[in-house]
Design a protein around this motif. Structure first.
Motif, PDB file in Angstrom:
ATOM      1  N   ASN A   1       4.669  17.935 -64.822  1.00  0.00           N
ATOM      2  CA  ASN A   1       4.372  17.724 -66.243  1.00  0.00           C
ATOM      3  C   ASN A   1       5.238  16.592 -66.785  1.00  0.00           C
ATOM      4  N   HIS A   2       5.579  15.663 -65.868  1.00  0.00           N
ATOM      5  CA  HIS A   2       6.330  14.456 -66.245  1.00  0.00           C
ATOM      6  C   HIS A   2       7.709  14.841 -66.785  1.00  0.00           C
ATOM      7  N   GLY A   3       8.240  15.945 -66.279  1.00  0.00           N
ATOM      8  CA  GLY A   3       9.552  16.383 -66.754  1.00  0.00           C
ATOM      9  C   GLY A   3       9.540  16.747 -68.230  1.00  0.00           C
TER      10      GLY A   3
ATOM     11  N   SER B   1       9.577  18.225 -61.701  1.00  0.00           N
ATOM     12  CA  SER B   1       9.827  18.684 -63.078  1.00  0.00           C
ATOM     13  C   SER B   1      10.844  19.819 -63.114  1.00  0.00           C
ATOM     14  N   GLY B   2      12.070  19.440 -63.404  1.00  0.00           N
ATOM     15  CA  GLY B   2      13.137  20.420 -63.613  1.00  0.00           C
ATOM     16  C   GLY B   2      14.030  20.688 -62.415  1.00  0.00           C
ATOM     17  N   PHE B   3      13.826  19.997 -61.309  1.00  0.00           N
ATOM     18  CA  PHE B   3      14.590  20.312 -60.095  1.00  0.00           C
ATOM     19  C   PHE B   3      15.992  19.703 -60.180  1.00  0.00           C
ATOM     20  N   ARG B   4      16.998  20.567 -60.213  1.00  0.00           N
ATOM     21  CA  ARG B   4      18.389  20.116 -60.358  1.00  0.00           C
ATOM     22  C   ARG B   4      19.295  20.662 -59.267  1.00  0.00           C
ATOM     23  N   ARG B   5      18.814  21.644 -58.499  1.00  0.00           N
ATOM     24  CA  ARG B   5      19.623  22.333 -57.504  1.00  0.00           C
ATOM     25  C   ARG B   5      18.875  22.415 -56.182  1.00  0.00           C
TER      26      ARG B   5
END
Ligand code: FMN
Length: 375
Positions: free
Chosen positions: A272-274, A303-307
């Motif tokens: 969703n394009h972040g 979208s949202g991947f930080r870990r």
């Protein structure tokens, strides 16, 4: 701050180095930013179901993607204006990706050209296409083909530009407008401003010199809007144009994923394009399992991947790869190429640690039984 130990640390460092308007462009999203936060909470709501008494002394993150062996199921997401975060930011990202042997995706809205990036790195390069005008798109596709890009990605979630209210308030855009507030912001962030003075204000490199005679193309570029008429018929047209791997990015509805691959796409990227386009959109991870069940082609996601744990969750739920967006941009903005390399090291080691404690020796052995999701 002492040495960053996680992506969130890089976010804080990026906030310190960048003027507010640039940090907000990187960090911000559409309207109330509910979608941005929802991407994170959806990933966080998934829980692991670990297996015990499994020999995990030897572990592997390696995986196959489109006929290539990758050391981990990761790629660098296409992001525009990377040169405002760090001088020659696209080149820094491309070189770091090549060092880790993962694909780098160059945005149409890049500040280094298709050819410049091709020359700077021998790694695998994919090109992301925004269609502003069909004739211009055809030229860009031809250039990417000539320059050796192996995969074309059509982004489909920008019918019109998202309403990014932080950018509106900050008057952010290229060329940078030197209002008194912007000048003050620059003075308060001298390291960034000095880099800008030394290297010059970045420009949209792929449109430079684009058909000066073609008034339709010039008008389309001036409007700064996408071709909102691009539809399923147009996807067929693009499929004819591009002889290699074609992916469609920005898909949320699993039925759209199915239709893309039926029309000849080699895979889709749920995104969703972040959260930067349609606010309060479903998080891609919420539709992942259904999308995977409806197509036999690879489904990638962002979208949202930080870990690293986020990546493991998506792979367990059927994704073939994860694109890293802001996670790497924070590191780029904080410390340039060295920062991106370190962020990738962090991602690799977090994935490895998660696999070990999950009781799964190879990322290729992950499946839905390792996770429990509320959706
Ligand atoms: N997606 C595109 O397809 N083309 C772009 O030019 C583009 N520019 C972006 C610029 C910024 C600053 C950011 C943060 C994202 C951009 N995206 C673009 C979306 C990313 O490719 C990706 O979908 C998104 O960053 C994933 O979300 P995440 O940042 O939360 O990981």
């Amino acid at each position: 701050m002492r040495k960053p130990i996680k992506i969130e640390d890089y976010r804080h460092l990026a906030r310190q180095r960048l003027p507010r308007m640039v940090f907000d462009y990187l960090d911000g999203a559409a309207e109330d930013e509910i979608g941005l936060n929802h991407n994170r909470s959806a990933l966080e709501s998934i829980r692991f179901n670990p297996k015990r008494l499994v020999d995990v002394s030897q572990r592997s993150l390696a995986t196959n993607l489109f006929g290539k062996r990758l050391p981990a199921p990761l790629a660098v997401a296409p992001t525009g204006l990377n040169g405002v975060f760090w001088p020659k930011g696209d080149l820094a990202l491309a070189r770091a990706a090549a060092k880790f042997d993962i694909p780098f995706i160059l945005s149409t809205a890049s500040t280094a050209s298709i050819e410049e990036v091709a020359q700077c790195s021998s790694g695998e390069k994919w090109f992301q296409l925004y269609v502003v005008h069909r004739r211009l798109a055809k030229q860009l596709v031809g250039r990417a083909l000539n320059a050796g890009y192996t995969t074309l990605i059509l982004t489909t979630d920008i019918a019109v530009n998202g309403l990014r209210e932080r950018d509106l308030r900050n008057d952010f855009g290229l060329p940078i407008r030197y209002t008194p507030r912007v000048m003050l912001d620059g003075c308060l962030h001298p390291r960034w401003s000095l880099d800008l003075l030394r290297h010059g204000v970045p420009e949209l490199a792929n449109f430079k010199g684009a058909d000066a005679q073609d008034t339709e193309i010039q008008a389309a570029l001036l409007s700064r809007q996408m071709d909102a008429s691009f539809d399923w018929e147009a996807l067929k047209w693009l499929r004819e144009l591009w002889p290699h791997t074609l992916l469609v990015k920005g898909i949320i509805d699993p039925l759209d994923a199915q239709r893309c691959t039926e029309l000849g796409a080699d895979g889709v990227i749920l995104s969703n394009h972040g959260g930067r386009q349609l606010d309060t959109c479903l998080a891609p991870i919420e539709r992942l399992e259904e999308a995977v069940s409806l197509t036999d082609k690879p489904v990638l996601i962002d979208s949202g991947f930080r870990r690293g744990a986020d990546v493991v969750k998506a792979i367990a739920m059927g994704a073939q790869g994860v694109l890293l967006g802001r996670a790497l941009l924070y590191a780029l903005a904080a410390k340039g190429e060295a920062g991106v390399e370190h962020a990738l090291e962090l991602m690799f080691s977090e994935i490895d640690r998660t696999l070990a404690n999950l009781g799964c020796a190879s990322i290729e052995d992950l499946n839905g039984d390792y996770v429990r999701s509320p959706f």
